[in-house]
Design an enzyme around this catalytic site. Structure first.
Site, short mmCIF file in Angstrom:
data_model
loop_
_atom_site.label_atom_id
_atom_site.label_comp_id
_atom_site.label_asym_id
_atom_site.label_seq_id
_atom_site.Cartn_x
_atom_site.Cartn_y
_atom_site.Cartn_z
CE LYS A 144 -3.36 -2.50 2.83
NZ LYS A 144 -4.18 -2.52 4.04
CG ASP A 174 -8.92 -5.23 7.84
OD1 ASP A 174 -8.63 -6.44 7.69
OD2 ASP A 174 -9.03 -4.45 6.88
#
Length: 499
Positions: A196, A231
């Site tokens: 990312k 997450d």
């Protein structure tokens, strides 16, 4: 937004848009003829993207088989089936002040929650979002974690009101870390690699919890990490806190993943730990699944040009990052082969990811006779200043085709997880209320996608079993879920439960 430089189309004043001169009428007539010429491409797309029940059954069965393979031996199949080392889920009896740090992109979030036990539950929450400067994302390990710890320390300094630390206790934090990590316990994990856009030197191969704990110590912050979570695992924990029937959590947003509660005796690769009977959360990393998916030339081309060709095929077929791009590729092909937008080709249509999934959603919500919203998106996003209603209908149908495939395949994946749990538990899952917690912008904001997903689940599970399945939206569960897992795995947990 104006058309791309070099485009044969130019942004025109509003009055000019309203006037339809001879040239405009000719363009629209051409566009109408071209829409008819695009029909064979659309028919072919429908055929290749079709998700009839036998195909969905194969996908669900292959998902369940891939789960079993991944639980048996690391690397045995496409699904990693990563143990979360969460053996204690929040029960609602947790009390006290807990923190969470959610690091998963160019921003990170810090959150605090005051828990009041069975009666008070979540007394109050507060959170702050912090943007990470590019130089920190490309700096050293110490620079990144010192930056995070400093902002966390500032946040802790504002503690007050309903938030208070019980006497004699050290602050504890749940750390949501959404990068590839080899977890070794509930409070430790080795970074495999940054993704990312992060290029932080010296972190790969290190325990990220130790990095954060050391940075907090350097800041003089008396706090320690008691849970490191993904997450999706955080979303499951957060939803399970409010509803103990939550057994599966799925994130459908820019990316996608799923996790579920597994019996420890059903995990051969963990038997050497002597865990006995009990439950834990397994992170499937289902984005890597690919068995039997109905792919088109557009999917294959997009995959070949991606940063990770041959990987994350399920994610590239069902998640929000990619649906708009697949549609763009189909429309570019139609525009070249059938002059869908008249005799001109909009330059912007060649730009990867210029058409995004929220654009598809907006076009599919357009119920007007002239599809005015579709016309606006074509003009503002792709630079097509004139299009026939027939051409706009083709675009909506292409969008629906790709979104329907994505939603139904996501539904098949969820059904596969539920069927695997049902078979292993010998009928203890589908015969009672079972909740699937859903998070992510794609699921939340795209009604057609949601509908297709649930329809596929119903077709696979049948009306009797589907009656017991509740698909529930749990917005932003991962942040509070990490704090709740910090509470459930607190070194003071025994004292909390006896309180």
């Amino acid at each position: 937004m104006s058309a791309a430089v070099g485009s044969p189309y130019r942004a025109a004043p509003a009055a000019q848009h309203r006037r339809k001169g001879r040239a405009g009428a000719v363009t629209l007539r051409c566009s109408k003829v071209a829409a008819a010429a695009a029909a064979p491409i659309l028919d072919d797309l429908r055929l290749q993207c079709a998700t009839p029940l036998p195909l969905l059954r194969h996908v669900a069965g292959a998902m369940a088989a891939g789960m079993r393979a991944g639980l048996a031996v690391d690397g045995a199949g496409e699904l990693k089936m990563i143990p979360s080392y969460v053996y204690s889920l929040p029960t609602g009896s947790e009390t006290g002040l807990f923190y969470a740090l959610d690091l998963g992109g160019t921003n990170f979030r810090v959150l605090r929650v005051q828990l009041g036990g069975k009666d008070g539950r979540v007394v109050d929450t507060e959170s702050e979002q912090v943007s990470i400067p590019k130089e920190i994302m490309h700096g050293t390990t110490e620079e990144l974690f010192d930056f995070i710890a400093a902002r966390l320390s500032n946040f802790v300094a504002k503690e007050g009101g309903n938030f208070h630390l019980q006497e004699g206790r050290k602050r504890e934090i749940g750390f949501t870390f959404s990068f590839p990590v080899k977890q070794t316990s509930i409070d430790s994990g080795i970074l495999i690699k940054w993704t990312k856009g992060f290029a932080v030197s010296g972190t790969a191969g290190k325990d990220v919890v130790a990095c954060l704990n050391a940075a907090m110590e350097r800041q003089g912050l008396d706090m320690s990490v008691s849970a490191l979570v993904n997450d999706t695992v955080g979303a499951l924990a957060g939803a399970h806190y409010w509803d103990e029937d939550v057994m599966v959590a799925v994130i459908l947003g820019t990316g996608t993943n799923a996790c579920y509660i597994e019996r420890t005796e059903s995990i051969p690769k963990l038997q050497h730990l002597g865990l006995g009977t009990g439950n834990t959360i397994i992170n499937t990393e289902w984005g890597a699944f690919s068995d039997g998916l109905p792919l088109t030339e557009f999917d294959r081309d997009m995959d070949a040009e991606s940063i990770n060709p041959g990987e994350q095929i399920f994610e590239k077929t069902i998640s929000g990052m990619y649906l708009g791009e697949i549609v763009r590729r189909v429309l570019a092909s139609m525009a070249q082969e059938s002059d869908l937008f008249g005799h001109s080709f909009a330059d912007k249509l060649t730009e990867p990811f210029v058409l995004r999934t929220p654009h598809l959603c907006a076009m599919q919500q357009d119920n007007s006779d002239d599809l005015g919203e579709v016309e606006s998106i074509l003009r503002d996003i792709i630079g097509v200043n004139q299009s026939s209603v027939a051409a706009r209908r083709v675009i909506v149908e292409v969008s629906d085709c790709i979104v329907k495939r994505g939603g139904r395949l996501a539904g098949a994946g969820i059904a596969g997880i539920l069927q695997k749990m049902e078979n292993d538990s010998k009928g203890l899952i589908l015969g009672r209320r079972t909740v699937v917690a859903m998070d992510g912008g794609l699921y939340e904001n795209y009604p057609q996608y949601r509908l297709y997903m649930v329809e596929a689940m119903a077709e696979l599970l049948g009306p009797q079993d589907m009656e017991h399945i509740v698909v529930e939206h749990t917005k932003d569960g991962s942040g509070i879920g990490a704090a709740l897992l910090a509470a459930a795995n607190s070194k003071y947990a025994a004292a909390q439960h006896s309180a």
